[in-house]
Design a protein around this motif. Structure first.
Motif, PDB file in Angstrom:
ATOM      1  N   ALA A 141       0.797  -1.230   0.000  1.00 31.27           N
ATOM      2  CA  ALA A 141       0.000   0.000   0.000  1.00 31.27           C
ATOM      3  C   ALA A 141       0.828   1.279   0.000  1.00 31.27           C
ATOM      4  N   VAL A 142       0.460   2.188  -0.894  1.00 30.03           N
ATOM      5  CA  VAL A 142       1.051   3.530  -0.937  1.00 30.03           C
ATOM      6  C   VAL A 142       0.233   4.427  -0.018  1.00 30.03           C
ATOM      7  N   ARG A 143       0.896   5.006   0.983  1.00 31.82           N
ATOM      8  CA  ARG A 143       0.181   5.741   2.025  1.00 31.82           C
ATOM      9  C   ARG A 143       0.157   7.251   1.804  1.00 31.82           C
ATOM     10  N   LYS A 187       8.354  18.917 -10.394  1.00 32.84           N
ATOM     11  CA  LYS A 187       9.090  18.027 -11.290  1.00 32.84           C
ATOM     12  C   LYS A 187       9.245  16.602 -10.766  1.00 32.84           C
ATOM     13  N   VAL A 188       9.101  16.444  -9.461  1.00 29.47           N
ATOM     14  CA  VAL A 188       9.315  15.139  -8.835  1.00 29.47           C
ATOM     15  C   VAL A 188       8.136  14.825  -7.928  1.00 29.47           C
ATOM     16  N   LEU A 189       7.762  13.561  -7.877  1.00 31.32           N
ATOM     17  CA  LEU A 189       6.717  13.104  -6.972  1.00 31.32           C
ATOM     18  C   LEU A 189       7.330  12.113  -5.993  1.00 31.32           C
ATOM     19  N   ALA A 190       7.114  12.356  -4.704  1.00 34.16           N
ATOM     20  CA  ALA A 190       7.564  11.428  -3.669  1.00 34.16           C
ATOM     21  C   ALA A 190       6.388  10.568  -3.229  1.00 34.16           C
ATOM     22  N   SER A 191       6.656   9.306  -2.956  1.00 37.64           N
ATOM     23  CA  SER A 191       5.620   8.414  -2.433  1.00 37.64           C
ATOM     24  C   SER A 191       6.226   7.570  -1.318  1.00 37.64           C
ATOM     25  N   CYS A 192       5.404   7.213  -0.349  1.00 33.33           N
ATOM     26  CA  CYS A 192       5.866   6.322   0.711  1.00 33.33           C
ATOM     27  C   CYS A 192       4.878   5.186   0.861  1.00 33.33           C
ATOM     28  N   SER A 193       5.386   4.084   1.404  1.00 38.35           N
ATOM     29  CA  SER A 193       4.592   2.861   1.400  1.00 38.35           C
ATOM     30  C   SER A 193       4.812   2.056   2.674  1.00 38.35           C
ATOM     31  N   ARG A 194       3.915   1.140   2.877  1.00 40.53           N
ATOM     32  CA  ARG A 194       4.092   0.196   3.973  1.00 40.53           C
ATOM     33  C   ARG A 194       5.171  -0.840   3.665  1.00 40.53           C
ATOM     34  N   ASP A 195       5.802  -0.728   2.498  1.00 41.02           N
ATOM     35  CA  ASP A 195       6.949  -1.588   2.195  1.00 41.02           C
ATOM     36  C   ASP A 195       8.244  -1.024   2.778  1.00 41.02           C
ATOM     37  N   THR A 196       8.147   0.046   3.560  1.00 44.69           N
ATOM     38  CA  THR A 196       9.235   0.733   4.284  1.00 44.69           C
ATOM     39  C   THR A 196      10.119   1.597   3.385  1.00 44.69           C
ATOM     40  N   THR A 197       9.712   1.867   2.152  1.00 48.12           N
ATOM     41  CA  THR A 197      10.525   2.705   1.263  1.00 48.12           C
ATOM     42  C   THR A 197       9.815   3.994   0.886  1.00 48.12           C
ATOM     43  N   ILE A 198      10.638   4.990   0.560  1.00 43.70           N
ATOM     44  CA  ILE A 198      10.185   6.217  -0.095  1.00 43.70           C
ATOM     45  C   ILE A 198      10.745   6.175  -1.504  1.00 43.70           C
ATOM     46  N   ARG A 199       9.921   6.478  -2.476  1.00 41.19           N
ATOM     47  CA  ARG A 199      10.371   6.467  -3.862  1.00 41.19           C
ATOM     48  C   ARG A 199      10.117   7.830  -4.496  1.00 41.19           C
ATOM     49  N   LEU A 200      11.061   8.248  -5.328  1.00 43.41           N
ATOM     50  CA  LEU A 200      10.949   9.507  -6.056  1.00 43.41           C
ATOM     51  C   LEU A 200      10.746   9.196  -7.531  1.00 43.41           C
ATOM     52  N   TRP A 201       9.756   9.873  -8.134  1.00 45.14           N
ATOM     53  CA  TRP A 201       9.358   9.618  -9.507  1.00 45.14           C
ATOM     54  C   TRP A 201       9.522  10.863 -10.359  1.00 45.14           C
ATOM     55  N   ASP A 202       9.972  10.677 -11.581  1.00 44.38           N
ATOM     56  CA  ASP A 202      10.062  11.771 -12.549  1.00 44.38           C
ATOM     57  C   ASP A 202       8.657  12.056 -13.071  1.00 44.38           C
ATOM     58  N   VAL A 203       8.156  13.241 -12.800  1.00 43.63           N
ATOM     59  CA  VAL A 203       6.785  13.575 -13.179  1.00 43.63           C
ATOM     60  C   VAL A 203       6.607  13.593 -14.698  1.00 43.63           C
ATOM     61  N   ALA A 204       7.648  13.939 -15.432  1.00 48.58           N
ATOM     62  CA  ALA A 204       7.546  14.057 -16.885  1.00 48.58           C
ATOM     63  C   ALA A 204       7.282  12.718 -17.568  1.00 48.58           C
ATOM     64  N   ASN A 205       7.862  11.639 -17.028  1.00 51.38           N
ATOM     65  CA  ASN A 205       7.708  10.338 -17.702  1.00 51.38           C
ATOM     66  C   ASN A 205       7.227   9.212 -16.785  1.00 51.38           C
ATOM     67  N   GLY A 206       7.076   9.490 -15.501  1.00 51.12           N
ATOM     68  CA  GLY A 206       6.585   8.478 -14.576  1.00 51.12           C
ATOM     69  C   GLY A 206       7.624   7.454 -14.152  1.00 51.12           C
ATOM     70  N   LYS A 207       8.888   7.668 -14.537  1.00 50.02           N
ATOM     71  CA  LYS A 207       9.948   6.702 -14.214  1.00 50.02           C
ATOM     72  C   LYS A 207      10.480   6.936 -12.794  1.00 50.02           C
TER      73      LYS A 207
END
Length: 316
Positions: A120-122, A131-151
């Motif tokens: 789950a993404v919380r 330009k960047v989207l941060a997400s955090c999850s119950r998988d214990t990680t934070i991930r940063l995504w490139d908004v322009a391409n979703g990578k």
């Protein structure tokens, strides 16, 4: 509806909701979601509001009319978090289905499906420059995504248990995160390093936010308190007591002088940052209040609740 929603949503249909006298500062109630409203967020100009729900959709609302503009479908189970980019062009959502989606705010079309989290993404949060989207999850990680391409750009590791919330500093240089640990972790965005850990005094924190000047951090969690830390030292500045159950959401007013909170006790409360005093308590929701946001002009509070309603309140 998906498998999990069918199971957990069934009780909601049969629930008999009590009647509560609504606060006289209620402006309007917005209805359209078919199940619990888990998150709300204003557009930068305050004219629109995006919400996410247990009904597996995100909705974009016109604030003036209280009517939905778009219903965004694609997640396979409930939408736990939403955000609005600072340039007003994009929306983001995170779901229990472990994915993040980036949407066109003008059309409601999904532009990017971001996969990487294992569960789950919380929380999702756009960087101040959009330009960047941060997400955090119950998988214990934070991930940063490139908004322009979703990578995916990077993964921040360091939490040892569930992460419930992540928030950018207003200058975009730091991230704060919290969850099922007794610390708020501070991250340097450029390097991805965990540069500080501040004690919360609580085993589970649901919400965190930097003040508009980045000098303070407000957070709340299971112990039903709203707390404020010095963002540089981590020292506890204020502890505000009044909620009768876990705090789910916190938000500074644009001038930084007040903090608004929402809790499982079905109330929304406003606090004075300098004194720590409670200024007002709003009643009207009849189930847990999951999320609050304050309009950019600092005059209106939006709240989303398990009672399926979004309410707009005059901020005193």
């Amino acid at each position: 509806m998906g498998f999990l929603s069918n199971i957990f949503g069934k009780k909601e249909v049969e629930l008999k909701r009590p009647q509560v006298k609504e606060d006289e500062n209620l402006i309007k109630t917005m209805e359209g979601h078919l199940d619990r409203v888990l998150c709300v967020k204003y557009s930068p100009d305050g004219k629109k509001l995006v919400s996410g729900s247990f009904d597996e959709t995100a909705m974009l609302w016109d604030v003036a009319s209280g009517k939905p503009l778009h219903t965004m479908k694609g997640h396979s189970t409930w939408v736990e978090c939403v955000d609005y980019s600072r340039d007003s062009k994009l929306l983001a959502s995170g779901s229990t289905d472990s994915t993040v989606r980036i949407w066109d705010a003008a059309t409601g079309q999904c532009l990017h499906l971001c996969k990487g989290h294992d569960t789950a993404v919380r929380m999702v949060a756009f960087s101040p420059d959009s330009k960047v989207l941060a997400s955090c999850s119950r998988d214990t990680t934070i991930r940063l995504w490139d908004v322009a391409n979703g990578k995916q750009l990077s993964v921040l590791n360091g939490h040892t248990s569930y992460i419930e919330c992540v928030a950018y500093s207003r200058d975009g240089k730091r991230l704060a995160s919290c969850g099922e640990e007794t610390v708020i972790r501070i991250w340097d965005v450029a390097s991805g390093k965990n540069i500080a850990n501040y004690d919360t005094g609580d085993r589970l924190s649901h919400a965190v936010q930097f003040s508009p000047d980045d000098k303070l951090i407000a957070f709340g969690g299971r112990d039903a308190m709203v707390k404020i830390l010095d963002a540089e030292s981590g020292n506890m500045v204020k502890v505000m007591k009044g909620h009768g159950d876990a705090v789910r959401s916190v938000c500074f007013t644009p001038d930084g002088r007040k903090v608004v909170s929402a809790a499982n006790d079905e109330t929304v409360r406003v606090w004075d940052v300098q004194s720590g005093n409670e200024l007002h308590m709003y009643r009207g929701h009849v189930l847990e209040v999951q999320s609050v946001d304050v309009s950019p002009d600092g005059t209106v509070i939006a709240s989303g609740s398990d009672d399926r309603k979004i309410k707009l309140w005059r901020l005193l």
